[in-house]
Each structure stands twice: as structure tokens, then as C-alpha cells.
Scaffold this motif. Structure first.
Motif, PDB file in Angstrom:
ATOM      1  N   LEU A 217       0.863  -1.180   0.000  1.00 51.90           N
ATOM      2  CA  LEU A 217       0.000   0.000   0.000  1.00 51.90           C
ATOM      3  C   LEU A 217       0.895   1.223   0.000  1.00 51.90           C
ATOM      4  O   LEU A 217       1.790   1.345   0.848  1.00 51.90           O
ATOM      5  N   PHE A 218       0.680   2.133  -0.955  1.00 55.89           N
ATOM      6  CA  PHE A 218       1.547   3.308  -1.001  1.00 55.89           C
ATOM      7  C   PHE A 218       0.755   4.543  -1.395  1.00 55.89           C
ATOM      8  O   PHE A 218      -0.323   4.460  -1.991  1.00 55.89           O
ATOM      9  N   GLY A 219       1.303   5.694  -1.006  1.00 54.37           N
ATOM     10  CA  GLY A 219       0.623   6.963  -1.234  1.00 54.37           C
ATOM     11  C   GLY A 219       0.267   7.607   0.086  1.00 54.37           C
ATOM     12  O   GLY A 219       0.999   7.495   1.077  1.00 54.37           O
ATOM     13  N   ALA A 220      -0.876   8.285   0.115  1.00 54.21           N
ATOM     14  CA  ALA A 220      -1.296   9.001   1.313  1.00 54.21           C
ATOM     15  C   ALA A 220      -1.675   8.039   2.425  1.00 54.21           C
ATOM     16  O   ALA A 220      -1.972   6.864   2.190  1.00 54.21           O
ATOM     17  N   THR A 221      -1.681   8.545   3.647  1.00 54.68           N
ATOM     18  CA  THR A 221      -2.146   7.745   4.769  1.00 54.68           C
ATOM     19  C   THR A 221      -3.671   7.693   4.763  1.00 54.68           C
ATOM     20  O   THR A 221      -4.339   8.456   4.062  1.00 54.68           O
ATOM     21  N   THR A 222      -4.219   6.785   5.548  1.00 54.33           N
ATOM     22  CA  THR A 222      -5.663   6.539   5.556  1.00 54.33           C
ATOM     23  C   THR A 222      -6.326   7.302   6.691  1.00 54.33           C
ATOM     24  O   THR A 222      -5.892   7.216   7.844  1.00 54.33           O
ATOM     25  N   GLY A 223      -7.377   8.045   6.349  1.00 51.04           N
ATOM     26  CA  GLY A 223      -8.099   8.829   7.340  1.00 51.04           C
ATOM     27  C   GLY A 223      -9.573   8.481   7.345  1.00 51.04           C
ATOM     28  O   GLY A 223     -10.017   7.522   6.700  1.00 51.04           O
ATOM     29  N   GLY A 224     -10.343   9.284   8.042  1.00 52.45           N
ATOM     30  CA  GLY A 224     -11.770   9.023   8.189  1.00 52.45           C
ATOM     31  C   GLY A 224     -12.631   9.650   7.115  1.00 52.45           C
ATOM     32  O   GLY A 224     -13.858   9.517   7.156  1.00 52.45           O
ATOM     33  N   ASP A 225     -12.012  10.342   6.148  1.00 48.76           N
ATOM     34  CA  ASP A 225     -12.819  10.987   5.112  1.00 48.76           C
ATOM     35  C   ASP A 225     -13.263   9.966   4.075  1.00 48.76           C
ATOM     36  O   ASP A 225     -12.562   9.022   3.762  1.00 48.76           O
ATOM     37  N   GLY A 226     -14.446  10.174   3.560  1.00 44.43           N
ATOM     38  CA  GLY A 226     -14.945   9.311   2.491  1.00 44.43           C
ATOM     39  C   GLY A 226     -15.491   7.990   2.965  1.00 44.43           C
ATOM     40  O   GLY A 226     -15.735   7.106   2.152  1.00 44.43           O
ATOM     41  N   ILE A 227     -15.685   7.810   4.255  1.00 46.50           N
ATOM     42  CA  ILE A 227     -16.207   6.529   4.732  1.00 46.50           C
ATOM     43  C   ILE A 227     -17.630   6.333   4.220  1.00 46.50           C
ATOM     44  O   ILE A 227     -18.503   7.160   4.446  1.00 46.50           O
ATOM     45  N   GLY A 228     -17.830   5.247   3.504  1.00 45.16           N
ATOM     46  CA  GLY A 228     -19.159   4.949   2.979  1.00 45.16           C
ATOM     47  C   GLY A 228     -19.568   5.806   1.809  1.00 45.16           C
ATOM     48  O   GLY A 228     -20.754   5.881   1.482  1.00 45.16           O
ATOM     49  N   GLY A 229     -18.615   6.439   1.131  1.00 44.15           N
ATOM     50  CA  GLY A 229     -18.972   7.320   0.025  1.00 44.15           C
ATOM     51  C   GLY A 229     -19.787   6.640  -1.050  1.00 44.15           C
ATOM     52  O   GLY A 229     -20.797   7.164  -1.500  1.00 44.15           O
ATOM     53  N   VAL A 230     -19.378   5.432  -1.458  1.00 41.44           N
ATOM     54  CA  VAL A 230     -20.080   4.777  -2.561  1.00 41.44           C
ATOM     55  C   VAL A 230     -21.426   4.216  -2.135  1.00 41.44           C
ATOM     56  O   VAL A 230     -22.316   4.029  -2.955  1.00 41.44           O
ATOM     57  N   SER A 231     -21.570   3.928  -0.838  1.00 41.64           N
ATOM     58  CA  SER A 231     -22.857   3.365  -0.399  1.00 41.64           C
ATOM     59  C   SER A 231     -23.764   4.418   0.216  1.00 41.64           C
ATOM     60  O   SER A 231     -24.977   4.404   0.017  1.00 41.64           O
ATOM     61  N   VAL A 232     -23.177   5.365   0.949  1.00 41.84           N
ATOM     62  CA  VAL A 232     -23.994   6.376   1.614  1.00 41.84           C
ATOM     63  C   VAL A 232     -24.385   7.490   0.650  1.00 41.84           C
ATOM     64  O   VAL A 232     -25.518   7.951   0.633  1.00 41.84           O
ATOM     65  N   LEU A 233     -23.447   7.919  -0.176  1.00 43.81           N
ATOM     66  CA  LEU A 233     -23.719   9.040  -1.075  1.00 43.81           C
ATOM     67  C   LEU A 233     -24.137   8.595  -2.460  1.00 43.81           C
ATOM     68  O   LEU A 233     -25.148   9.048  -2.992  1.00 43.81           O
TER      69      LEU A 233
END
Length: 760
Positions: A217-233
Motif C-alpha cells: 500500500l503506497f501513497g497518502a495515509t488513511t483517514g476518516g474521510d470518504g467513509i461509505g462514500g459509494v454506499s452512503v452518497l
């Protein structure tokens, strides 16, 4: 909170789980239990919920999308088709091009800047994942009424997000659309397209093969943004704007993505990856399950190794997070050290989080506890498939019968002049420079055509001048009147735009934006549009290489206009032979190509000036489109035209205005005697173009049209330059270039200038 392990799940079948809150249906939850032979762990439930969402699984559209493969025309150019992150086509000379369009609609309503910005970032990573260097982006946009209060909130933020992210990446924005209609109020459409270039041998695929290979896994670190974006939004209808939806919108960092791009390209150049996948919708849930599903074994991942910027995240949240600028690669053990060295050089965080196994399970642990143990295909590729009920709406016949014949049409020159000036200033036809000036169109030095040209065009080979052209189109009004024909008209216009620029249409991508699939009316629109597009692609000989379906685009029970956005890519041997839209030298002969009919249903005249939608859309004539494209491409190659512009929204009148304004050259026009002047000027009949032919090439050009038995008629001559030059429709009216420019360019600044806000 204690970890919900696989062992716990097997021992506590009675535990109630929040499957409905995660967007799953009761029968879907039951099927998950059947697949696993137990209740899912909370981490497994999180994975299935996002991967079985409408946005990821295409569960309501799969049965219709199959036509794009079943009806696909034979194509020697197609290298990678549907099913990968993006399609790839051969454009000659050992070069390959990959392109795709996707939606980021709901996030862009909730958080316009970040929603649009991360839409650009996501589609760029899809192109990067194929092994290509991204070289350009485009942005088909749709909003509610231009003067609506909420449009003044959403549009400036969306435009700033598209421009801010793309400009920071150093990618030119070469085309797109800005369209207004009341149906998009509360549900704007923000579609993003990216195109990338590579050599044939550099194509990469998203699959995890080779037991013992490592997952990085490489790139940015993982945060709480976008949780459930594809299912909630993305997979539910908006009832109202709720602040609780905001965490579902990702936050982008274009500078991180820029170094990630360069890092990936260096990794690719040294052939260090076996397979690669970006982390977009559904995040790690998608990347791990899709890589494993497409591979030849299983995968084991230690989730606690994932670098976090929020250490409080639970395993479920880590799996669902859609934090941006992340990639997942499968790397041979002997190459991992070099892979990590390159990541360190670019200051890109990289962590080995797992390995490919010789089993058939996706296993994920959290601090030693097994929290996911699933067949990867059941998550990624064997989700539910629905044959949603659909039927022709009861209101469709009445809509088609309500033709605009009773609307008042001007009968004299003054009336025609007034209609022309009002239309060129209407939001859908007005100059979009207020938008496009916020985008860098020429960075990288490869752009040879960009807005407001019919197609964007970039040079991909400095030595030969080889280039590609792209156009996106989609008229939701036409699709509402007849979704089968409307989808074909969207394809026809994009195809025509590419050919008008001098490029040969080669392949198609699409973003199918519709309301709720649970509404039989909407589902009928979708089924008809998909069938129409597949049939037209077959007839025009251009395969669909991939795309996106966006459902639930509605507010409450009010759906958007059915909006199939179609992108067409074409090739041109030498971009020096491109054809611009603007009239240049004086004394050139203006020709109208194609057949004009009294076709004003769904037109911009009916919409903008009368608020009317009804009747049947313009006739589809794909054979004529194909012949017209051949004429335009050959004329460009042989130097027979100095300018060419397709006729679409606003008809001949709008095409002439834009051709005159582009290079400040006037024209004397005489309309064909056999046409009513109003119809001649404002009809939106298809398979038409207006061209400027140098006098010395008239015979050759005429012979070309005659040999193909294609209708053509000389309607004028270019005449005069500067603001005092005239667009003179002889015997009817004249208007100066200056007056046209004032009407055409004043609309957007008047509507949105006060709404520009700085963004970090």
C-alpha cells in the motif's frame, strides 16, 4: 471496542447487525450469511456493503450493460476492453491511449469543491493504474437553473475544485460541457474524464498473481474521510441536504497525487509491479478484493499495518475509508526493496501489508485476529444482479405528442435577430470562458485544441505529430423525449465533434446518469438508452471501452433528465492538419453540409426561450453521420477546409456565431431558398456541419461531397474582420461581431462573478 473476529462471528450467530444502515437489503444480508455459512464479522459486513453498493457492483445495470460487449463492433484497435480500470486502444506507432469518464455527482452537491476535486483525482488514478501517463482531463458538468441560489453555491465550488486539482497536477483541461436544467437542481452532475498515453508494452492490469508476491500500500495515509462514500452518497437518493453526509466526501491533496503519479511511472519503467489497483470508491475493500478476485490465488492482509492519519479508526472504517491518493501494488519479493527505494525517493509512504497466497480466500487480520475470511469473487465480482422491473411510462406518449408547433416563431428579420441574440446569451449557449479560464488548458505543451473548439486535441508523439481528439456530449432533453434515440444522438454529436476537428473516431466511453433504478419509469429510460447506445456503437464501428453508471440522481421522487454522457476518442496522424471552428481569412466560401428539417422539439430555442419540452427529438441518421465524418476527416487531411464546426444546440445560427467570434471574422450568409428562415437558422437536425473552404479548393471539396452523395450547399462567404465586421444574413438582418461578443460573453460573469471564493 473489542474486535469482531471470524471466530466470534461463528460463535454468535444471533448478534444483530446494522446491515440496513449500510445500504444492504434484507435478502442481500441473507445471501452474505449463506455465502459465509455464518453471520459476517463487522469488517466483512463493511466490505460487502460497499462492494455490493449500486456504485461498485452495477447490480441494477449489469443485465443491460452486457450489450456493449455482445453488440461490440470488431475493432483491431481495442487492446483492453471493459472490466479493467479503463479501456486501452492502439493509436499507431506503438502508442496506446487509455481513457474513461466517471461521475462524482452526490459528493459535489454536498461539498462542491472537494467533491469535484476528488472526482478529478479518482479518474486520473484510474488512468495511471493502466500504466499510462495522464495527459489531459475533461469535465462534463450539469447544474440547476443558472440563476438559482443553490447553483450559485454549487457551480463556483465545482469549477474551482476541477480547476484547482487539475491545475495542481499539471494536466490540461481540454474540453467538457456546462449545461443547465431545472432537473439538476439539488443533484448536479459532475462527470470527469481523463486520457493517458503509454507504449503497448507498458499496459498494466489489476490482478494479484503469484503466490508469495507481496501486497504494498503506497501513497497518502488513511483517514476518516470518504467513509461509505459509494454506499452512503452514490447509492441512495437525496431527500434533503444533511450535514451528516459530509464525512462521506473525500478530501483531496493534488500535490500528493502529483508525486504519486511520478513515483508510479518510475516504478512502471523498471517493471516492478505484477498488478496494481488504485484506491477509489470502497477503498481497501475494493483494492484487495478486486486484485485477489482477478488473480490466480488468494490474499492475506494485516490491516493493522495500514498507515493511519487517524489512529482511532476501527478495522471497519479502515476498510471503508475512501481517503484519496492511495494505490495498492503486487510486487515480487525480489523487487520490493527497489520498489520501496523509489517510493522513498518521491517521499511517498509505502508499506507491505500482505501477500498473495495459493489459497482461494481473502483473509484480513487485525492485530492477529482474523476479521475477514471471504471468497474474494463473492465480494468483488459475484454480487447481486437485479433485473429491475421497467415499463414505458404512461406519460411518455403525451410528452411526445406535445410538439412545439404552437410556440410563436418570428416571421421577419427583426424577430429572427432578436431570437439569435437572446439564444447566444442563454446560459447553455453563452460563452463558457468564465469557467474555462479557471483551468490550465495548455500546460505540458501538448494541447493543440481546447475549449471552445468542437473537440479537445493533444499531441502524443513529437516526432510524427500523432495526436488524439476527444469530445463529450449528452442532451438530457432529447433522452427524456426518447431515451433510445437520445443516447444515439449523444454518441452522434461526440462522434461528429471529433471528426469535425479532423480526427477519425475510434472508441467510446460513457457515463450514464439516471434517477433511481427502483422506479420503473427510470429503469425503462436506462434500458432504452443503453440499448440505443449499444446499437449505435455497432453501426458506427466504435466499441465501448468502459465507463460508469450513476443511479439515484434525484431529489425525493424528482429524477434528473436521463443523461447519458458519451465520450468519443479519435486519432489524427498529424495534429498540424487539425481543423479549428473559427472562420479565418476573408473571401472563403461557407458551405452547409447535411439535411435540415423542421426539428425543434427539445431544442435550445424551445427550452431557453419558452421553457418547453415535448415532441420527438431530431431524427437519428447514423449512416449520414458516418459519411459526414469521412468527408470532414478527409477534408482536414487534404487541406480542403480552413474551418469546420458541427451543428448541434442552437442550430446553424449558433454555429455561425461561434465560427465568427472565434477568430473575429464576419460572414455574409444567404439561407437556402427551400427552407423557412427560422427553421434554417434554429433547427437542430443532426449529421450537419458548416465549413469554410478556400476558393481554390472549392472544386475538390464539391467533388468529394458529390462522390459520396452527401448534401451540401454554399450559403455564404467570410467577409470582414474585427468588432465592426458583420454576420449578415442577407435580406433578413445583420449584427456586428462586437454586439455578438457582448451578448455571448456577458452571461457567466453577470451570474457568477460575485460568487468566486478563494480555496486552499
Amino acid at each position: 471496542m473489542s474486535t469482531d473476529s471470524v471466530r466470534d462471528a461463528g460463535a454468535t450467530p444471533e448478534v444483530e447487525q446494522p446491515w440496513a444502515q449500510l445500504g444492504l437489503k434484507e435478502d442481500e444480508y441473507a445471501r452474505i450469511r449463506e455465502i459465509l455459512g455464518r453471520r459476517p464479522t463487522s469488517s466483512e459486513l463493511a466490505m460487502y456493503s460497499v462492494m455490493w453498493s449500486e456504485h461498485c457492483s452495477y447490480k441494477s445495470s449489469k443485465v443491460h450493460l452486457r450489450q456493449f460487449g455482445e453488440k461490440a463492433p470488431a475493432s483491431d484497435a481495442l487492446l483492453v476492453g471493459m472490466g479493467e480500470n479503463a479501456g486501452v486502444v492502439d493509436v499507431g506507432g506503438g502508442w496506446a491511449v487509455t481513457f474513461k469518464v466517471e461521475s462524482h455527482n452526490h459528493p459535489s452537491y454536498v461539498e462542491p469543491y472537494q467533491g469535484a476535486a476528488t472526482g478529478v483525482g479518482g479518474i486520473v488514478r484510474d488512468i495511471l493504474t493502466m500504466g499510462a501517463r495522464p495527459v489531459a482531463v475533461m469535465d462534463p458538468l450539469r447544474f440547476g437553473p443558472a440563476d438559482a441560489e443553490d447553483t450559485r453555491r454549487v457551480l463556483p465550488g465545482v469549477v474551482a475544485g476541477v480547476g484547482g486539482y487539475g491545475n495542481c497536477l499539471g494536466l490540461p483541461n481540454i474540453g467538457g460541457e456546462v449545461v443547465f436544467d431545472p432537473s439538476y437542481a439539488g443533484n448536479p452532475l459532475v462527470n470527469a474524464l481523463c486520457v493517458g498515453v503509454m507504449r503497448h508494452e507498458d499496459v498494466k492490469l489489476a490482478r494479484a498473481t503469484g503466490a508469495g508476491n507481496l501486497v504494498v500500500l503506497f501513497g497518502a495515509t488513511t483517514g476518516g474521510d470518504g467513509i461509505g462514500g459509494v454506499s452512503v452518497l452514490a447509492s441512495e437518493t437525496f431527500d434533503e441536504q444533511r450535514p451528516t453526509k459530509r464525512p462521506s466526501v473525500q478530501v483531496g491533496d493534488p500535490f500528493m497525487e502529483k508525486v504519486l503519479i511520478e513515483c508510479c511511472l518510475e516504478v512502471f519503467a523498471e517493471d516492478l509491479v505484477v498488478g496494481i489497483q488504485d484506491l477509489g470508491g470502497a477503498g481497501l475493500s475494493c483494492a484487495t478484493s478486486e486484485l485477489a478476485s482477478a488473480g490466480d490465488g488468494g490474499m492475506r492482509v494485516a490491516l493493522d499495518r495500514v498507515p493511519l492519519r487517524d489512529p482511532s479508526l476501527s478495522p471497519e472504517e479502515i476498510l471503508m475509508s475512501e481517503s484519496q491518493e492511495r494505490m495498492c501494488a503486487v510486487v515480487e519479493p525480489s523487487k520490493v526493496e527497489r520498489f520501496l527505494e523509489i517510493c522513498a525517493k518521491w517521499d511517498v509512504s509505502a508499506t507491505v501489508i500482505g501477500e498473495v497466497t495459493d489459497g482461494d480466500r481473502l483473509e484480513i487480520t487485525w492485530h492477529g485476529d482474523l476479521v475477514v475470511d471471504v471468497p474474494p469473487r463473492s465480494v468483488a465480482h459475484e454480487g447481486p444482479v437485479y433485473e429491475r422491473p421497467y415499463a414505458r411510462p404512461g406519460w411518455q406518449d403525451a410528452l411526445q405528442a406535445d410538439a412545439p408547433a404552437s410556440l410563436p416563431r418570428p416571421a421577419d428579420g427583426d424577430g429572427l435577430r432578436d431570437v439569435l441574440l437572446r439564444l447566444v446569451a442563454s446560459p447553455n449557449l453563452a460563452d463558457k470562458r468564465w469557467v474555462t479560464d479557471q483551468y490550465d488548458r495548455y500546460v505540458l505543451g501538448g494541447t493543440v485544441l481546447a475549449q471552445p473548439e468542437d473537440a479537445g486535441m493533444v499531441r502524443i508523439d513529437e516526432e510524427t505529430g500523432l495526436g488524439v481528439a476527444l469530445a463529450t456530449d449528452g442532451n438530457g432533453r432529447f433522452a427524456k423525449l426518447d431515451p433510445y434515440a437520445g443516447a444515439q444522438l449523444a454518441l452522434a454529436e461526440a462522434y461528429r465533434n471529433v471528426a469535425t476537428a479532423g480526427a477519425t473516431p475510434l472508441a467510446v466511453t460513457n457515463c450514464l446518469n439516471f434517477g433511481s433504478p427502483e422506479d420503473p419509469d427510470v429503469m425503462w429510460q436506462f434500458a432504452e438508452a443503453t440499448r440505443g447506445l449499444a446499437d449505435a456503437c455497432r453501426e458506427l464501428g466504435v466499441p465501448v471501452t468502459g465507463g460508469n453508471v450513476s443511479f439515484y440522481n434525484q431529489t425525493g421522487d424528482v429524477a434528473i433528465l436521463p443523461t447519458p454522457v458519451v465520450g468519443v476518442l479519435g486519432t489524427i496522424d498529424d495534429v498540424a492538419r487539425r481543423t479549428p471552428i473559427g472562420f479565418g481569412e476573408e473571401g472563403q466560401q461557407v458551405y452547409l453540409l447535411g439535411t435540415t428539417r423542421d426539428e425543434l422539439a427539445g431544442s435550445e430555442w424551445a427550452h431557453a426561450l419558452h421553457g418547453h419540452l415535448g415532441g420527438l427529438p431530431p431524427q437519428v441518421d447514423l449512416a449520414a453521420e458516418r459519411t459526414l465524418a469521412q468527408i470532414l476527416v478527409n477534408a482536414s487531411r487534404d487541406g480542403l477546409v480552413d474551418a469546420a464546426h458541427d451543428l448541434a444546440d442552437g442550430g446553424l445560427a449558433q454555429a455561425l456565431v461561434e465560427a465568427c467570434l472565434r477568430r473575429g471574422t464576419g460572414a455574409r450568409i444567404w439561407l437556402p431558398d427551400d427552407l423557412d428562415p427560422f427553421v434554417a437558422l434554429f433547427s437542430e437536425s443532426t449529421a450537419r456541419a458548416v465549413v469554410a473552404v478556400p476558393r481554390e479548393e472549392e472544386v475538390r471539396f464539391s467533388d468529394m461531397c458529390t462522390a459520396r452523395r452527401f448534401p451540401f450547399v454554399r450559403i455564404g462567404v467570410t467577409d470582414g474582420q474585427g468588432d465592426d465586421a458583420l454576420l449578415d444574413v442577407q435580406g433578413l438582418f445583420s449584427v456586428t461581431i462586437g454586439e455578438l461578443r457582448a451578448a455571448h460573453t456577458g452571461t457567466f460573469p453577470r451570474l457568477f462573478e460575485q460568487d468566486v471564493q478563494p480555496h486552499a
